[in-house]
Write an enzyme that holds these catalytic residues in place. Structure first.
Site, PDB file in Angstrom:
ATOM      1  N   HIS A 192      26.666  48.387  31.477  1.00  0.00           N
ATOM      2  CA  HIS A 192      27.838  48.130  30.628  1.00  0.00           C
ATOM      3  C   HIS A 192      28.734  47.159  31.392  1.00  0.00           C
ATOM      4  O   HIS A 192      28.361  46.010  31.621  1.00  0.00           O
ATOM      5  CB  HIS A 192      28.491  49.485  30.292  1.00  0.00           C
ATOM      6  N   ASP A 233      28.598  38.760  30.163  1.00  0.00           N
ATOM      7  CA  ASP A 233      28.614  38.943  31.605  1.00  0.00           C
ATOM      8  C   ASP A 233      27.810  37.907  32.376  1.00  0.00           C
ATOM      9  O   ASP A 233      27.886  37.851  33.596  1.00  0.00           O
ATOM     10  CB  ASP A 233      28.072  40.341  31.951  1.00  0.00           C
ATOM     11  N   HIS A 290      21.674  42.383  24.442  1.00  0.00           N
ATOM     12  CA  HIS A 290      22.837  43.138  23.971  1.00  0.00           C
ATOM     13  C   HIS A 290      22.385  44.086  22.878  1.00  0.00           C
ATOM     14  O   HIS A 290      21.507  43.745  22.095  1.00  0.00           O
ATOM     15  CB  HIS A 290      23.911  42.177  23.434  1.00  0.00           C
TER      16      HIS A 290
HETATM   17  N1  ACO Z   1      15.873  41.804  30.855  1.00  0.00           N
HETATM   18  C1  ACO Z   1      14.576  42.024  30.521  1.00  0.00           C
HETATM   19  N2  ACO Z   1      14.162  42.682  29.448  1.00  0.00           N
HETATM   20  C2  ACO Z   1      15.112  43.167  28.638  1.00  0.00           C
HETATM   21  C3  ACO Z   1      16.486  42.976  28.896  1.00  0.00           C
HETATM   22  C4  ACO Z   1      16.853  42.263  30.050  1.00  0.00           C
HETATM   23  N3  ACO Z   1      18.127  42.038  30.344  1.00  0.00           N
HETATM   24  N4  ACO Z   1      17.196  43.561  27.925  1.00  0.00           N
HETATM   25  C5  ACO Z   1      16.311  44.092  27.088  1.00  0.00           C
HETATM   26  N5  ACO Z   1      15.048  43.851  27.513  1.00  0.00           N
HETATM   27  C6  ACO Z   1      13.815  44.208  26.831  1.00  0.00           C
HETATM   28  C7  ACO Z   1      13.528  45.699  26.969  1.00  0.00           C
HETATM   29  O1  ACO Z   1      12.749  45.972  28.115  1.00  0.00           O
HETATM   30  C8  ACO Z   1      12.792  45.962  25.687  1.00  0.00           C
HETATM   31  O2  ACO Z   1      11.491  45.469  25.834  1.00  0.00           O
HETATM   32  P1  ACO Z   1      10.240  46.251  25.161  1.00  0.00           P
HETATM   33  O3  ACO Z   1      10.486  46.169  23.676  1.00  0.00           O
HETATM   34  O4  ACO Z   1       9.037  45.513  25.631  1.00  0.00           O
HETATM   35  O5  ACO Z   1      10.315  47.663  25.664  1.00  0.00           O
HETATM   36  C9  ACO Z   1      13.483  45.077  24.683  1.00  0.00           C
HETATM   37  O6  ACO Z   1      14.015  43.964  25.440  1.00  0.00           O
HETATM   38  C10 ACO Z   1      14.608  45.768  23.928  1.00  0.00           C
HETATM   39  O7  ACO Z   1      15.543  46.211  24.880  1.00  0.00           O
HETATM   40  P2  ACO Z   1      16.342  47.571  24.821  1.00  0.00           P
HETATM   41  O8  ACO Z   1      16.550  48.071  26.215  1.00  0.00           O
HETATM   42  O9  ACO Z   1      15.734  48.486  23.813  1.00  0.00           O
HETATM   43  O10 ACO Z   1      17.724  47.047  24.217  1.00  0.00           O
HETATM   44  P3  ACO Z   1      19.038  47.855  24.186  1.00  0.00           P
HETATM   45  O11 ACO Z   1      19.759  47.404  22.988  1.00  0.00           O
HETATM   46  O12 ACO Z   1      18.803  49.316  24.343  1.00  0.00           O
HETATM   47  O13 ACO Z   1      19.765  47.393  25.527  1.00  0.00           O
HETATM   48  C11 ACO Z   1      21.144  46.263  27.050  1.00  0.00           C
HETATM   49  C12 ACO Z   1      20.822  46.515  25.572  1.00  0.00           C
HETATM   50  C13 ACO Z   1      21.405  47.609  27.761  1.00  0.00           C
HETATM   51  C14 ACO Z   1      22.424  45.436  27.131  1.00  0.00           C
HETATM   52  C15 ACO Z   1      19.951  45.544  27.699  1.00  0.00           C
HETATM   53  O14 ACO Z   1      19.699  44.326  27.034  1.00  0.00           O
HETATM   54  C16 ACO Z   1      20.172  45.309  29.188  1.00  0.00           C
HETATM   55  O15 ACO Z   1      19.890  46.201  29.994  1.00  0.00           O
HETATM   56  N6  ACO Z   1      20.681  44.092  29.585  1.00  0.00           N
HETATM   57  C17 ACO Z   1      20.975  43.821  30.962  1.00  0.00           C
HETATM   58  C18 ACO Z   1      22.277  44.471  31.356  1.00  0.00           C
HETATM   59  C19 ACO Z   1      23.459  43.721  30.781  1.00  0.00           C
HETATM   60  O16 ACO Z   1      23.566  42.502  30.860  1.00  0.00           O
HETATM   61  N7  ACO Z   1      24.411  44.519  30.249  1.00  0.00           N
HETATM   62  C20 ACO Z   1      25.665  43.958  29.696  1.00  0.00           C
HETATM   63  C21 ACO Z   1      25.725  44.169  28.207  1.00  0.00           C
HETATM   64  S1  ACO Z   1      27.197  43.442  27.594  1.00  0.00           S
HETATM   65  C22 ACO Z   1      28.366  44.570  27.996  1.00  0.00           C
HETATM   66  O17 ACO Z   1      28.184  45.740  28.150  1.00  0.00           O
HETATM   67  C23 ACO Z   1      29.715  44.026  28.163  1.00  0.00           C
END
Ligand code: ACO
Length: 421
Positions: free
Chosen positions: A261, A356, A300
């Site tokens: 987050h 971010d 996201h």
């Molecule tokens: N890097 C690599 N793969 C990713 C990333 C990433 N940053 N984000 C998502 N994926 C992949 C997942 O592994 C998943 O792959 P799969 O379908 O093969 O299993 C797919 O994309 C879907 O991802 P989820 O984790 O289901 O997406 P979710 O909506 O639950 O997660 C999140 C969103 C937590 C923001 C995620 O994208 C992430 O961890 N990003 C990196 C952390 C980040 O930048 N957070 C800031 C968010 S903005 C904020 O809070 C202000």
């Protein structure tokens, strides 16, 4: 096409029809079918937990509006204090309202001396500033008699003012403590962002650069609210229990602390540092695709096209670099973004830079240590948390949050004495 949904319980043949408004139907329809029937929705992927008139977000189109105003217009033309007023009270202030609001916030920036002497000085010398910030918010509530009068609108306004005004003071204090510098008192002649930069950096003849103060203000505007994110949801879960807003805000800030987050910008800079050189980018991208690494600052829960805040931040970064010089990690970030946006792994999963991805680079160029990044996010998010807290407290449909669970543990079993286990 009827704007209704009809659900049939195949066990009983009972049917219920519920209206769909704005893409949402009331789950009370399920209770009509069977009061013991629940939706299983981990992480609320398909659940609207509240009605809200504060922030509109369309993830597919990359739209973000506060009280109807597009984020792009606010970032270009407004100030954070004006935006905080907008979020809290529903409309942009006229000039008399803005003057009064600015005066009031400015005159609540000081904190009780015992907050610093007895509370902050008790932390270990290398305490993480976000851990200090979270605890300081809860501690602050113990200084104000009316903090618990959450049903009294006048008392609520006083706490809102205090929390917005004192958030930068506490943030700067946490930083100064962690580097062993004496605390700078607020300067009521400065604007909200300039006062914060002054409390952070003033030693000797330091003067706030107006370009940097404006960049800080834009970052504050962009981070002020984001509808039902993890931290705001925490605020909305804690608030209706009747907890004081300082404790509720501490809970929201604790949620923000996590690297998935608000901690993501800190994780982005650490990631860029670990990648180290331009040439290592392809190998890093490969490691993301094999699941060994995560590309922090990408992806996201809601934005599946682009994050409009990321576009504004990228531009703000260049304004800051014109004053401070370019952050050496920028080239790695740009290369990483380019490689990811062309790669089917990221395209197929709709992964784009989020707010971010670039904010950490700006913060670093402004001189903030990475440990402070989430604190910088929490300062403006305070207005969003409080706007949601206030909206919820005056909502006649408000109830204490109490979700149900799908029990998946053992059935009844008898206690076994320790010698027999
Ligand atoms: N890097 C690599 N793969 C990713 C990333 C990433 N940053 N984000 C998502 N994926 C992949 C997942 O592994 C998943 O792959 P799969 O379908 O093969 O299993 C797919 O994309 C879907 O991802 P989820 O984790 O289901 O997406 P979710 O909506 O639950 O997660 C999140 C969103 C937590 C923001 C995620 O994208 C992430 O961890 N990003 C990196 C952390 C980040 O930048 N957070 C800031 C968010 S903005 C904020 O809070 C202000």
């Amino acid at each position: 096409m009827p704007e209704t949904i009809t659900i049939t319980d195949d066990r009983t043949g009972k049917t219920v029809t519920a209206p769909i408004r704005g893409g949402v139907f009331p789950s009370s329809a399920l209770r009509e079918l069977d009061p013991d029937l629940y939706c299983y929705d981990p992480a609320y992927l398909s659940t609207a937990s509240t009605k809200s008139a504060i922030t509109f977000l369309d993830g597919a189109e990359g739209v973000l509006r506060y009280r109807g105003y597009p984020i792009e217009q606010l970032a270009e033309r407004s100030t954070y204090l004006e935006v905080a007023y907008l979020l809290l009270y529903g409309n942009l202030p006229d000039s008399a309202q803005l003057d009064q609001w600015t005066f009031d916030v400015t005159h609540h920036t000081f904190i009780h001396e015992n907050m610093r002497k007895r509370f902050v000085d008790g932390f270990h010398y290398d305490a993480h500033p976000m851990g200090m910030f979270v605890s300081a918010l809860a501690a602050l509530g113990t200084f104000y008699e009316g903090a618990k009068d959450v049903g009294d609108p006048a008392a609520r306004q006083r706490q809102i003012l205090r929390l917005i005004a004192k958030a930068p003071t506490i943030a700067a204090m946490c930083h100064r403590f962690s580097v062993g510098l004496p605390f700078n008192q607020p300067d009521n002649n400065l604007s909200y962002p300039a006062n914060f930069l002054n409390m952070m950096w003033k030693i000797g003849d330091y003067e706030v650069d107006p370009v940097l103060a404006r960049a800080m203000d834009v970052l504050f505007i962009l981070h002020a609210d984001h509808e039902q994110n993890c931290g705001t949801t925490a605020m909305r879960v804690i608030g209706p229990s009747g907890a004081d807003p300082y404790s509720s805000a501490a809970g929201a800030a604790a949620a923000l602390y996590g690297p998935l987050h608000g901690g993501a910008n800190e994780a982005v800079v650490r990631m860029l540092g670990e990648i180290g050189t331009f040439d290592e980018v392809p190998a890093f991208i490969d490691s993301v695709k094999t699941g060994e690494s995560r590309l922090m600052g990408f992806g996201h829960r809601v934005y599946k096209n682009f994050d409009p805040r990321a576009l504004i931040i990228k531009k703000a970064a260049y304004d800051v670099f014109d004053v401070t010089g370019k952050n050496p990690l920028l080239d790695i970030a740009l290369k990483l973004e380019e490689a990811a946006l062309e790669d089917p792994y990221f395209i197929d999963r709709k992964l784009y830079p989020n707010v971010d991805f670039y904010s950490g680079l700006i913060y670093q160029a402004l001189g903030f240590p990475v440990d402070m990044f989430t604190v910088l996010f929490a300062i403006p998010r305070m207005s969003g948390w409080l706007a949601h807290w206030q909206e919820l407290l005056i909502d006649p449909e408000r109830k204490i949050a109490r979700p149900r669970q799908w029990y998946d543990g053992p059935g009844e079993r008898n206690y076994v004495a320790i010698a027999d286990r």
